[in-house]
Design an enzyme around this catalytic site. Structure first.
Site, mmCIF file in Angstrom:
data_model
loop_
_atom_site.group_PDB
_atom_site.id
_atom_site.type_symbol
_atom_site.label_atom_id
_atom_site.label_comp_id
_atom_site.label_asym_id
_atom_site.label_seq_id
_atom_site.Cartn_x
_atom_site.Cartn_y
_atom_site.Cartn_z
ATOM 1 N N ARG A 212 12.801 -12.913 -1.552
ATOM 2 C CA ARG A 212 12.692 -12.322 -0.210
ATOM 3 C C ARG A 212 13.983 -12.568 0.581
ATOM 4 O O ARG A 212 14.504 -11.674 1.242
ATOM 5 C CB ARG A 212 11.482 -12.916 0.537
ATOM 6 N N ASP B 14 -0.109 -1.352 0.487
ATOM 7 C CA ASP B 14 -0.978 -2.279 -0.220
ATOM 8 C C ASP B 14 -2.402 -1.741 -0.133
ATOM 9 O O ASP B 14 -2.729 -0.957 0.748
ATOM 10 C CB ASP B 14 -0.912 -3.690 0.401
ATOM 11 N N SER B 15 -3.250 -2.175 -1.087
ATOM 12 C CA SER B 15 -4.640 -1.713 -1.074
ATOM 13 C C SER B 15 -5.548 -2.702 -0.340
ATOM 14 O O SER B 15 -6.762 -2.533 -0.340
ATOM 15 C CB SER B 15 -5.133 -1.492 -2.508
ATOM 16 N N ASP C 194 6.502 -4.933 -6.470
ATOM 17 C CA ASP C 194 6.040 -6.277 -6.847
ATOM 18 C C ASP C 194 4.542 -6.243 -7.146
ATOM 19 O O ASP C 194 3.732 -6.791 -6.397
ATOM 20 C CB ASP C 194 6.345 -7.265 -5.704
ATOM 21 N N CYS D 209 4.998 -10.048 -12.975
ATOM 22 C CA CYS D 209 4.542 -11.439 -13.031
ATOM 23 C C CYS D 209 3.587 -11.640 -14.202
ATOM 24 O O CYS D 209 2.809 -12.588 -14.222
ATOM 25 C CB CYS D 209 3.903 -11.858 -11.709
HETATM 26 N N1 SAH Z 1 5.258 -8.986 -2.672
HETATM 27 C C1 SAH Z 1 4.190 -9.783 -2.128
HETATM 28 C C2 SAH Z 1 3.155 -10.194 -3.165
HETATM 29 C C3 SAH Z 1 2.493 -9.031 -3.890
HETATM 30 S S1 SAH Z 1 1.000 -9.461 -4.671
HETATM 31 C C4 SAH Z 1 4.798 -10.986 -1.393
HETATM 32 O O1 SAH Z 1 6.010 -11.213 -1.484
HETATM 33 O O2 SAH Z 1 4.056 -11.700 -0.740
HETATM 34 C C5 SAH Z 1 0.353 -7.954 -5.217
HETATM 35 C C6 SAH Z 1 -0.319 -7.113 -4.139
HETATM 36 O O3 SAH Z 1 -0.688 -5.876 -4.748
HETATM 37 C C7 SAH Z 1 -1.618 -7.654 -3.544
HETATM 38 O O4 SAH Z 1 -1.468 -7.774 -2.161
HETATM 39 C C8 SAH Z 1 -2.692 -6.596 -3.866
HETATM 40 O O5 SAH Z 1 -3.580 -6.381 -2.770
HETATM 41 C C9 SAH Z 1 -1.848 -5.375 -4.111
HETATM 42 N N2 SAH Z 1 -2.391 -4.341 -5.006
HETATM 43 C C10 SAH Z 1 -2.968 -4.500 -6.218
HETATM 44 N N3 SAH Z 1 -3.191 -3.297 -6.799
HETATM 45 C C11 SAH Z 1 -2.740 -2.353 -5.930
HETATM 46 C C12 SAH Z 1 -2.675 -0.929 -5.959
HETATM 47 N N4 SAH Z 1 -3.107 -0.232 -7.023
HETATM 48 N N5 SAH Z 1 -2.138 -0.289 -4.907
HETATM 49 C C13 SAH Z 1 -1.684 -0.986 -3.833
HETATM 50 N N6 SAH Z 1 -1.702 -2.323 -3.755
HETATM 51 C C14 SAH Z 1 -2.228 -3.005 -4.791
#
Ligand code: SAH
Length: 393
Positions: free
Chosen positions: A206, A247-248, A297, A337
């Site tokens: 970040r 995000d979902s 991510d 990840c």
């Molecule tokens: N980049 C973030 C962490 C991401 S974690 C940070 O730095 O804090 C992964 C995220 O993906 C979660 O918040 C989850 O809610 C979201 N997610 C999972 N599947 C998804 C989808 N199909 N569409 C949108 N968001 C999704």
């Protein structure tokens, strides 16, 4: 002391100080969940002191390869002290730090994250479960913290035959804290947040993103799988003026909006989209949109190597779309990840995505988890987060 005797030839991994023994390698011996056992080669040679886990495929997790060591409160005190001392040397620019990273710190199945004055802890193996009270007391002593919240609600507990557990183990009070991470502020709720509360493993990435956004003068930024908007706030800190978080999870996005305000940025510069990333990328492409910078991510698409094929296709798809949505000269930070996808394979997948998209890019930097999530020489499985910083040609 109960003895676990391995099959002939199955001592090799413990001899290399790899801490796991799979069920199929055990010739004889039984113990209670988490009980300390003496593990021996088939000729009776001492190999390790370990925790037994009768229901897990990983039947034995080594605590120590030193025959003279005793597994007692003092042992946990020493291991925790060493883990905390290592983090102090790293001089991490945040009050959110991973203090114990399981196997890498010689404590298989134990995760400890410090969020300001709260320790948020996962006991993920039968061995750590059995020593929970001893570990909790030692943690308070070693860190000087007085509050410890248990987040043993991860699915992996099931494989150890353990029920989920969540709540205060020591202390009490509000479960929300504010982190000062490099130049940005983030709130974390250790009760409701993902994992132990937050993704500390992306801290340095970040910060890097904020620097690169500034260096390349990126204004429009698309942050996919944004969670609570860490990369979005970083982009604003780097001077971006049009940031979209996708995000979902509605609650995560509400926190992302709050983070924009908390850091003193103009809310008009940030939009939250509660949507599926895949569909959103396709729609943005149809709309002819392009961005100066994009972050991908996603959650773990491949929980294990067995899922690697399907996951590879999923990673390739979002990266193909992401690369197409980049302006020429644009910056992409893309991550995986999944433990089941190695760094080399991930590079190949993204290269394939570029070919399909008709887009080439400079590989600026290979990315990994922050240094408080270490890997060790003997335990390569610990390396799970990998990423690439790309600049579209
Ligand atoms: N980049 C973030 C962490 C991401 S974690 C940070 O730095 O804090 C992964 C995220 O993906 C979660 O918040 C989850 O809610 C979201 N997610 C999972 N599947 C998804 C989808 N199909 N569409 C949108 N968001 C999704």
């Amino acid at each position: 002391m109960k003895v676990i005797r391995l099959r002939e030839g199955k001592e090799r991994s413990l001899l290399r100080q790899h801490p796991w023994v799979f069920a199929g390698s055990v010739a004889k011996g039984k113990a209670d969940p988490g009980e300390t056992v003496r593990v021996e080669a088939d000729d009776g040679r001492f190999l390790a002191w370990a925790a037994f886990s009768p229901s897990s495929m990983i039947r034995v997790r080594a605590w120590s390869f030193d025959e003279a060591e005793r597994i007692d409160a003092g042992f946990f005190q020493r291991r925790l002290q060493a883990a905390v001392a290592m983090r102090q040397r790293l001089a991490i620019q945040s009050n959110g730090v991973r203090l114990v990273h399981g196997e890498a710190d010689g404590l298989p199945g134990l995760i400890v994250d410090r969020y300001d004055d709260i320790l948020s802890v996962q006991f993920l193996s039968a061995g750590t479960e059995r020593w929970k009270d001893v570990i909790a007391d030692a943690l308070l002593q070693v860190t000087g913290c007085q509050r410890l919240f248990e987040r043993s609600d991860s699915g992996v507990r099931q494989m150890e035959g353990l029920a989920p557990a969540k709540g205060w183990l020591r202390g009490e009070g509000s479960t929300t804290v504010t982190l000062q991470e490099h130049a940005i502020r983030l709130t974390v709720d250790v009760e409701e947040g993902h994992k132990t509360g937050y993704y500390l493993d992306q801290r340095e990435n970040r910060a890097l993103f904020a620097r690169l956004v500034r260096q390349f003068g990126c204004k429009s930024v698309l942050n996919c799988y944004s969670y609570t908007g860490g990369f979005s706030v970083a982009a604003l800190a780097g001077g971006a003026t049009e940031v979209i978080s996708v995000d979902s999870s509605g609650p995560a996005l509400a926190r992302a909006d709050a983070h924009v305000l908390l850091n003193g940025f103009d809310p008009a510069h940030h939009t939250s989209m509660d949507a599926d990333v895949n569909g959103t990328l396709r729609q943005l492409l149809k709309d002819g949109r392009q961005f100066d910078a994009i972050v991908l991510d996603p959650p773990k698409f491949a929980p294990s190597a067995a899922h690697a094929d399907r996951a590879s296709r999923a990673y390739k798809d979002i990266n193909r779309l992401g690369l197409k949505l980049l302006k020429p000269g644009g910056l992409l930070l893309t991550f995986s990840c999944s433990g089941g996808i190695g760094a080399e394979l991930f590079h190949k997948i993204v290269a394939g995505a570029g070919l399909d998209a008709g887009v080439d890019a400079y590989l600026m930097q290979r990315l990994e988890a922050s240094s408080d999530h270490p890997t060790t020489l003997c335990f390569p499985e610990g390396e799970y987060l990998k990423g690439l910083a790309l600049l579209r040609r």
